[in-house]
Design an enzyme around this catalytic site. Structure first.
Site, short mmCIF file in Angstrom:
data_model
loop_
_atom_site.label_atom_id
_atom_site.label_comp_id
_atom_site.label_asym_id
_atom_site.label_seq_id
_atom_site.Cartn_x
_atom_site.Cartn_y
_atom_site.Cartn_z
N HIS A 1 -8.98 4.87 -10.56
CA HIS A 1 -9.24 3.43 -10.59
C HIS A 1 -8.35 2.78 -11.64
O HIS A 1 -8.04 3.40 -12.65
CB HIS A 1 -10.72 3.16 -10.91
CG HIS A 1 -11.14 1.79 -10.52
ND1 HIS A 1 -10.99 0.70 -11.34
CD2 HIS A 1 -11.68 1.33 -9.37
CE1 HIS A 1 -11.42 -0.38 -10.71
NE2 HIS A 1 -11.84 -0.02 -9.51
N GLU B 1 -15.30 3.97 -3.36
CA GLU B 1 -15.03 4.32 -1.96
C GLU B 1 -15.55 5.71 -1.59
O GLU B 1 -15.85 5.99 -0.45
CB GLU B 1 -13.53 4.26 -1.67
CG GLU B 1 -12.84 3.00 -2.11
CD GLU B 1 -13.12 1.83 -1.21
OE1 GLU B 1 -14.23 1.75 -0.67
OE2 GLU B 1 -12.22 1.00 -1.07
N1 COA Z 1 -4.76 10.90 -6.28
C1 COA Z 1 -3.62 11.40 -6.79
N2 COA Z 1 -2.94 10.84 -7.79
C2 COA Z 1 -3.42 9.71 -8.29
C3 COA Z 1 -4.60 9.13 -7.83
C4 COA Z 1 -5.27 9.77 -6.78
N3 COA Z 1 -6.40 9.28 -6.28
N4 COA Z 1 -4.84 7.99 -8.52
C5 COA Z 1 -3.84 7.86 -9.38
N5 COA Z 1 -2.98 8.90 -9.26
C6 COA Z 1 -1.76 9.14 -10.01
C7 COA Z 1 -0.60 8.34 -9.46
O1 COA Z 1 0.07 9.01 -8.42
C8 COA Z 1 0.25 8.13 -10.66
O2 COA Z 1 0.99 9.30 -10.87
P1 COA Z 1 2.55 9.27 -11.27
O3 COA Z 1 2.56 8.61 -12.62
O4 COA Z 1 2.92 10.69 -11.27
O5 COA Z 1 3.22 8.44 -10.23
C9 COA Z 1 -0.76 8.02 -11.79
O6 COA Z 1 -1.96 8.67 -11.34
C10 COA Z 1 -1.08 6.59 -12.12
O7 COA Z 1 -1.36 5.93 -10.91
P2 COA Z 1 -1.18 4.37 -10.70
O8 COA Z 1 -1.08 4.09 -9.24
O9 COA Z 1 -0.12 3.82 -11.59
O10 COA Z 1 -2.56 3.85 -11.29
P3 COA Z 1 -3.38 2.63 -10.81
O11 COA Z 1 -4.26 2.23 -11.92
O12 COA Z 1 -2.49 1.58 -10.25
O13 COA Z 1 -4.21 3.30 -9.62
C11 COA Z 1 -5.57 3.33 -7.70
C12 COA Z 1 -5.43 2.87 -9.16
C13 COA Z 1 -6.98 3.03 -7.22
C14 COA Z 1 -4.57 2.55 -6.86
C15 COA Z 1 -5.28 4.85 -7.59
O14 COA Z 1 -6.16 5.57 -8.43
C16 COA Z 1 -5.35 5.37 -6.15
O15 COA Z 1 -4.37 5.25 -5.41
N6 COA Z 1 -6.52 5.95 -5.73
C17 COA Z 1 -6.65 6.44 -4.37
C18 COA Z 1 -6.97 5.32 -3.39
C19 COA Z 1 -8.37 4.79 -3.57
O16 COA Z 1 -9.34 5.52 -3.78
N7 COA Z 1 -8.48 3.46 -3.49
C20 COA Z 1 -9.73 2.77 -3.68
C21 COA Z 1 -9.77 2.13 -5.02
S1 COA Z 1 -11.36 1.42 -5.40
#
Ligand code: COA
Length: 346
Positions: free
Chosen positions: A233, A291
Site C-alpha cells: 500500500h 483488496e
Molecule cells: N508485489 C510485489 N512487489 C511490490 C508490491 C506487490 N504487491 N507492492 C509493491 N511492490 C514493490 C514494487 O515493485 C517496487 O519495487 P521496485 O522498487 O523494485 O520497483 C516497490 O515495492 C515499491 O513499489 P511502488 O509501486 O513504488 O510503491 P507504491 O506505494 O506506489 O505501491 C501499490 C502501492 C498498492 C501500487 C503496490 O503495493 C501494488 O502494486 N500492490 C499490488 C496491487 C494491489 O493490491 N492494489 C490494490 C491497492 S489497495
C-alpha cells in the site's frame, strides 16, 4: 526555487478534508470522526453516507427506482467499463443520492445482463445493501449476507486522498459537474494498482490451490517481475485496517453458518506473501491491503469476481460525492506544476 518532484506525489498533501483520515504507521482509518472498525458491521451504508454528507438521514430507495429507469444498453463490456459508461450517461446535474444509488443499481443490472438475465426492479423499501443483493441474485438475500455486503460497502466508503478520490477532486476543482467527477473516478478505480485487484486476488488463490504451494507460487511470480495482488500500500506500513474489518465480516458469516471456501487458504497465502515480500523488500513493509479480504468476503457472500470492482465503486462513490462538495467549497482550481525535461529551442 522549485521543490524537487515527489514521484507519484508520494507524501504530498493535496487537500484538507474532514471526511477521512488514514494513519499509515498506526494502521488507522477514521471516517468522519469514527474508526472504520466501529462503523463496519454496526452501521448500514446509508448511515455512513449520512455521516459523510453531513445530513441527518439518507434514503437511497427512491433514487434506485430513478436509476433503474436509466439503465444503458450493455455491450460486451468488462464490469468497470460498463460502470463508467453507465454513470457517464446520467444527467450532468444528478445529485449525490442519485449517483450513489445508481452505482448499486448499475452493478446489479450489469451482473444480470452478463448472465443473460433481465434486470430486477429495485424495491425502494429495502436498505441499499439488501436491495442491491436482491437485484443481483434475483431473490431476497439472507440477513447475514446483507450484513456482509453492508460491512463491505462501509469499509471502502472513503479513504483519504486515494487516486480515484483525487481524480474526482481535480474534476470538481474545475467547477465541472458531479457526474463528470464520478465518471473520471471510476476510470481511476479500474486499474489493478487501485480498485482492480480483488478479482485477481481470487484468481491467485485459485491458482495456488493449497497452502503448501503458496511460497513457491509467489516466488515464481516475483521472479517473473509481477506484483502480488492484494499486498502492499502507498500509505500503510502495517496491515491495512480494512483487511481486518473484512476478515472479521467473513468470520461473522461463518459463525452464522455461511461457510467460506477460501478463508483458510487466504490466511495461509497472506502469511506466505508477507514473508516472501519481506525477504525481497526488507526495507519496505508490504502487507495485506483491503483488496485481499474483499475477495474473500464478497466470494463468501456469493458474488462473482467480475462484480468485485463494480461493487467497490458502488461503495466508494459516496466518498467521491462528499469530496466533490468539499473541493468545490474551496473554490480553488487544482493545477500542479511540471518539470520540463525536453529539449529547448536553440
Ligand atoms: N508485489 C510485489 N512487489 C511490490 C508490491 C506487490 N504487491 N507492492 C509493491 N511492490 C514493490 C514494487 O515493485 C517496487 O519495487 P521496485 O522498487 O523494485 O520497483 C516497490 O515495492 C515499491 O513499489 P511502488 O509501486 O513504488 O510503491 P507504491 O506505494 O506506489 O505501491 C501499490 C502501492 C498498492 C501500487 C503496490 O503495493 C501494488 O502494486 N500492490 C499490488 C496491487 C494491489 O493490491 N492494489 C490494490 C491497492 S489497495
Amino acid at each position: 526555487m522549485k521543490k524537487p518532484m515527489a514521484s507519484g506525489l508520494e507524501g504530498v498533501v493535496a487537500a484538507q478534508t474532514a471526511l477521512s483520515h488514514v494513519d499509515g504507521e498506526r494502521g488507522e482509518l477514521i471516517i468522519a470522526g469514527e474508526r472504520v472498525e466501529t462503523l463496519a458491521g454496526s452501521q448500514r451504508f446509508e448511515q455512513v453516507c449520512a455521516r459523510l454528507w453531513n445530513v441527518p438521514e439518507v434514503d437511497l430507495g427512491p433514487a434506485r427506482v430513478w436509476a433503474a429507469a436509466r439503465l444503458p444498453a450493455w455491450g460486451e463490456t468488462e464490469g468497470m467499463d460498463a460502470m463508467r459508461a453507465a454513470v457517464a450517461q446520467l444527467p450532468a446535474k444528478s445529485t449525490a443520492i442519485e449517483v450513489t444509488a445508481a452505482m448499486g443499481v448499475f452493478a446489479a443490472a450489469w451482473a444480470r445482463a452478463r448472465s443473460g438475465e433481465a434486470p430486477v426492479s429495485p424495491d425502494p423499501r429495502l436498505g441499499h445493501a439488501a436491495d442491491v443483493l436482491r437485484m443481483i441474485k434475483g431473490e431476497p438475500a439472507r440477513d447475514e449476507l446483507v450484513a456482509g455486503l453492508d460491512a463491505y460497502l462501509v469499509a471502502v466508503i472513503d479513504h483519504g486522498m486515494n487516486a480515484s478520490t483525487f481524480t474526482a477532486r481535480v474534476i470538481a476543482s474545475t467547477q465541472s459537474d458531479l457526474v463528470s467527477a464520478v465518471t473520471g473516478a471510476v476510470g481511476a478505480l479500474k486499474g489493478p494498482l487501485h480498485g482492480g485487484a480483488p478479482g485477481p486476488v481470487l484468481d491467485m488463490l485459485d491458482a495456488i490451490g493449497s497452502p503448501e504451494r503458496a511460497t513457491q507460487w509467489l516466488e515464481t511470480e516475483l521472479a517473473a517481475g509481477r506484483r502480488i495482488m492484494g499486498m502492499g500500500h502507498r500509505i500503510y506500513r502495517v496491515r491495512d485496517p480494512r483487511a481486518a474489518v473484512l476478515e472479521t465480516a467473513v468470520e461473522r458469516l461463518e459463525r452464522a453458518g455461511v461457510t467460506s471456501r477460501r478463508l483458510a487458504l487466504a490466511r495461509a497465502v497472506e502469511r506466505a506473501a508477507t514473508q516472501v515480500l519481506a525477504a525481497r523488500y526488507p526495507d519496505r513493509s508490504l502487507q495485506a491491503n483491503v483488496e485481499f479480504y474483499t475477495a474473500v468476503l464478497l466470494d463468501t457472500v456469493g458474488l462473482p469476481r467480475e462484480l468485485f470492482s463494480p461493487l467497490f465503486a458502488a461503495g466508494r462513490v459516496a466518498g467521491w460525492c462528499a469530496h466533490f462538495v468539499e473541493q468545490q467549497a474551496t473554490g480553488k482550481l487544482i493545477r500542479p506544476a511540471s518539470e520540463y525535461v525536453g529539449p529547448m529551442p536553440n
